[in-house]
Design a protein around this motif. Structure first.
Motif, PDB file in Angstrom:
ATOM      1  N   GLN A 254       2.043   1.819  -3.435  1.00 11.95           N
ATOM      2  CA  GLN A 254       0.941   2.314  -4.256  1.00 11.95           C
ATOM      3  C   GLN A 254       0.740   3.807  -4.026  1.00 11.95           C
ATOM      4  N   ILE A 255       0.801   4.239  -2.780  1.00 10.57           N
ATOM      5  CA  ILE A 255       0.645   5.661  -2.466  1.00 10.57           C
ATOM      6  C   ILE A 255       1.764   6.472  -3.106  1.00 10.57           C
TER       7      ILE A 255
ATOM      8  N   SER B 266      -6.598  -0.454  -5.747  1.00  4.96           N
ATOM      9  CA  SER B 266      -6.310   0.508  -6.806  1.00  4.96           C
ATOM     10  C   SER B 266      -6.321   1.911  -6.211  1.00  4.96           C
ATOM     11  N   SER B 267      -5.843   2.880  -7.012  1.00  5.06           N
ATOM     12  CA  SER B 267      -5.682   4.247  -6.510  1.00  5.06           C
ATOM     13  C   SER B 267      -6.644   5.206  -7.186  1.00  5.06           C
TER      14      SER B 267
ATOM     15  N   ARG C 245      -6.512   9.273  -7.824  1.00  2.29           N
ATOM     16  CA  ARG C 245      -5.573  10.390  -7.708  1.00  2.29           C
ATOM     17  C   ARG C 245      -6.204  11.669  -8.240  1.00  2.29           C
TER      18      ARG C 245
ATOM     19  N   GLY D 144      -7.470   5.038  -1.604  1.00  2.00           N
ATOM     20  CA  GLY D 144      -7.367   3.734  -2.245  1.00  2.00           C
ATOM     21  C   GLY D 144      -8.694   3.010  -2.210  1.00  2.00           C
TER      22      GLY D 144
ATOM     23  N   PHE E  96      -2.074  11.237  -4.523  1.00  2.00           N
ATOM     24  CA  PHE E  96      -2.922  10.155  -4.028  1.00  2.00           C
ATOM     25  C   PHE E  96      -4.059  10.729  -3.182  1.00  2.00           C
TER      26      PHE E  96
ATOM     27  N   TYR F 150       0.840  -1.211   0.000  1.00  2.00           N
ATOM     28  CA  TYR F 150       0.000   0.000   0.000  1.00  2.00           C
ATOM     29  C   TYR F 150       0.870   1.254   0.000  1.00  2.00           C
TER      30      TYR F 150
END
Length: 728
Positions: free
Chosen positions: A342-343, A371-372, A374, A383, A380, A339
């Motif tokens: 991902q961020i 998934s993100s 944005r 999520g 970000f 995570y």
């Protein structure tokens, strides 16, 4: 003296040609333009300075005159070379044709060119005969350049209008469409005849909108991306943006130029987005999978009812937690690390299977799809975590995996080659025995069979897509009773029997096949040996009987009496028997030469066996060679024991052989027999049966050479046989 008074004739009037020829040079130079004059044969006779300047040269008018034109070279306007003999002046002089406003290209000696406008008039005398012609020409290069520039600009404007990627149309002050480009017509699907000449309001879906557009334009207002809807020929509605301004003359609205931008796809996409958001909101809660949104710290911002049921926790309880709080402690670090990546933007998203702890302390398996979301700057925001409870499937997977492992272990333990394929024939599994049998590991994408190449039992190639496994899959039936031959990459071959069997799922659909390949090399070899043995037995029985008959007859013919016959005949039968015993022990296959020599010599020598030396490289003899060589060695040994080196205690003998490497010659096996320390040797007065027997065995039966030397120091013998009878 004549009484007739002579009166002077009236002076003859000069023709135009004569007048021009007689005129001073300044007369031609005074003409505002290039001028030159040719006679009736086309020879250049006069020209002015402007002509010389345009030609870039001054052609001679006396010796080496030029015909028809004084230019360095001539061309047609399209660049085609124009010979002087067919230029406009030539046509005027030779045919009397008057040339008006013709265009030619003049090339100067320096390579520069000018476009000239040519006017030529033939010059005739009072009787109408052509005396020559005059050419008045002028440089119109600048004019042509301007014309080309205007043409190019007009072409560019026309191209811009017609081929613009945006629809463009012109509407008159009365609202009638005067012109439309291809993009406009393609947008609405009309032909030019169907669109041009009609009122623009006919194509607008909303009458108030087109009314407002025409009003604004008639007042001189500009339109910038004005939204409107147009009706296409197929009845569909096109969403467009109109950008236009008006052309006014003395305050009167003449026409307007309108750019039409198609935004139908954008409009539909926006509508779809709104619909999607509405559906997403409805689906979010109705979904039978867990959905959660988490901030950068992992704190849950939103959860649906399914996730609450999945974890056995209330919505309020979950919204007070991070996703790490309910994650099993052994999986917590991995989920948090992914995570964090991902961020940071290192991952767009990730998929993870992890364990989670429910409120009652029990453990569930969850598949996480993170998934993100944005912002426009790429930062970000939160999520989205889609979560599925896979506890039941995980338990089933574990059971299936254990079952598959057990099955693989069983297949690996089988001594026969086994492999499986999917329903298309692609290999999915093979055991070690399959690799050992095929001499290779199957490559990804291999089809039908694990072998490198396949052949039918008769040796003809067998394509993989026609092999028994392919037949079993294509016809969905087990194949039995087939045989094939597998060729390894090293060229060796293995005969085998395949047992391909289709595999079906619970609904009876074909899902693949399993095949077991049974190596029948030993069986084939046994069959081959059996056949060879039977054939050899038949052959040897006949040969043996013939040999025994020959031995009996020849021995009897040269024996001194019955006892001598029995002794000699028995010795030769025993030698033949020993060779048969050796070949029988080896299933009538190749017999080692060293073993054969010892089998023959040592029993005969008895106590003298220690004085026999046998030496040579490894060599195996086929059965025919072994029998023939046995008879020869038996005769040599018998002679050595009775009369030669082994008849005395000090005597010895040696048997040696070699396989010489003789370039350019047929390779042969050379055996050399030497006796030492025996009685002095004298050549016999006659050739005995033993000598003839050895010659027959070596020379006639084997195609070899037999040389016997009776030297005083001891008997020597040299035997040479072809190497193809020997396997080194």
């Amino acid at each position: 003296m004549s009484i007739v008074e002579e009166f002077p004739l009236p002076a003859r009037r000069l023709s135009e040609y004569d007048a021009l020829v007689a005129a001073a040079p300044s007369v031609l130079d005074a003409i505002p333009g290039a001028v030159y004059l040719c006679d009736h044969d086309g020879w250049l006779v006069r020209y002015n300075k402007e002509a010389a300047k345009l030609w870039g040269r001054t052609p001679p008018l006396e010796e080496k005159r030029e015909r028809f034109c004084g230019s360095h070279a001539l061309f047609l306007p399209d660049g085609t070379p124009l010979a002087h003999e067919i230029c406009p002046m030539a046509m005027a002089v030779l045919e009397g044709t008057e040339i008006r406003n013709a265009e030619v290209v003049i090339e100067r000696p320096d390579g520069s060119r000018s476009v000239a406008l040519v006017n030529i008039r033939p010059l005739k005398d009072q009787e109408g005969r052509i005396e020559g012609a005059i050419n008045c020409f002028q440089d119109i290069s600048a004019q042509k350049a301007i014309e080309e520039e205007v043409r190019s600009k007009n072409a560019d404007l026309e191209d811009f209008f017609e081929n613009s990627a945006i629809g463009l149309h012109i509407v008159g002050g009365d609202g009638i469409i005067q012109r439309a480009n291809r993009a406009e017509l393609a947008l609405l699907g009309y032909t030019a005849d169907e669109y041009v000449g009609r009122h623009i309001a006919e194509f607008h879906a909303d009458a108030p909108v087109i009314g407002d557009i025409l009003h604004k334009l008639s007042c001189g207002e500009k339109l910038d991306r004005y939204p409107a809807r147009l009706r296409a020929r197929d009845g569909s509605i096109k969403h467009v943006l109109i950008t236009s301004n008006s052309r006014l003359e003395d305050g009167e609205f003449i026409n307007t130029r309108c750019f039409t931008t198609d935004v139908t796809d954008l409009h539909e996409a926006e509508s779809a987005r709104r619909d999607s958001e509405d559906r997403l909101a409805a689906t979010y809660e109705a979904a039978n999978i867990g959905i959660a949104e988490a901030d950068p710290a992992g704190r849950l911002l939103r959860v649906n009812d399914t996730l609450c049921r999945m974890l056995g926790r209330s919505r309020e309880e979950l919204l007070a937690m991070t996703f790490r709080d309910y994650t099993h402690e052994d999986d917590r670090a991995q989920d948090a690390a992914l995570y964090a990546r991902q961020i940071a933007g290192e991952l767009d998203g990730y998929v993870l299977r992890k364990r989670a702890t429910k409120s009652d302390g029990s453990t569930v398996y969850l598949d996480i799809h993170s998934s993100s979301v944005r912002d426009k700057a790429g930062g970000f925001r939160y999520g989205v975590r889609v979560i599925q409870d896979v506890t039941a499937s995980k338990q089933m997977e574990d059971q299936i995996r254990a079952s598959e492992k057990h099955m693989r272990d069983l297949l690996e333990a089988l001594p026969a080659a086994v492999y499986t394929t999917d329903s298309t024939g692609r290999i999915t599994f093979y055991n070690k025995a399959a690799v050992e049998m095929s001499g290779r590991a199957p490559q990804p994408g291999d089809m039908w069979c694990v072998t490198w190449r396949l052949f039918n039992p008769d040796g003809t190639p067998l394509p993989h897509d026609q092999c028994p496994m392919a037949v079993a899959l294509k016809e969905d039936r087990a194949v039995r009773g087939a045989e094939a031959i597998a060729e390894r990459p090293d060229g060796s071959r293995v005969p085998f029997i395949p047992y391909p069997t289709p595999l079906h799922d619970a609904d009876g659909r074909l899902v693949g096949a399993i095949n077991m390949l049974v190596d029948i090399t030993e069986r084939k070899q046994a069959e081959s040996r059996q056949k060879v043995l039977i054939d050899e037995l038949n052959h040897r029985v006949k040969n043996s009987l013939a040999t025994v008959q020959s031995l009996a007859g020849q021995t009897a013919r040269h024996a001194d009496g019955l006892d001598d016959f029995l002794r000699r005949f028995e010795d030769r039968l025993l030698a033949l028997s020993r060779a048969h015993d050796l070949l029988t022990r080896r299933h009538w296959e190749d017999a080692p030469l060293e073993s054969l020599a010892r089998e023959v010599l040592m029993p005969l020598a008895g106590d003298a066996a220690g004085r026999i030396k046998i030496d040579g490289p490894p060599a195996a003899l086929n059965s025919r060679t072994a029998l023939s060589l046995t008879m020869a060695l038996n005769e040599l040994a018998t002679n050595a024991i009775k009369y030669g080196a082994l008849s005395l205690e000090a005597g010895s003998l040696s048997l040696a052989w070699r396989l010489p490497d003789e370039a350019g010659a047929q390779p042969r096996l050379i055996l050399e027999w030497h006796e030492h320390g025996g009685p002095p040797v004298t050549p016999p007065t006659r050739r005995g049966f033993g000598t003839r027997l050895m010659e027959r065995c070596i020379e006639r039966d084997l195609g070899g050479e037999f040389d016997l030397a009776f030297e005083p120091a001891g008997l020597s013998c040299r035997i040479s046989i072809p190497v193809e009878l020997v396997n080194a």
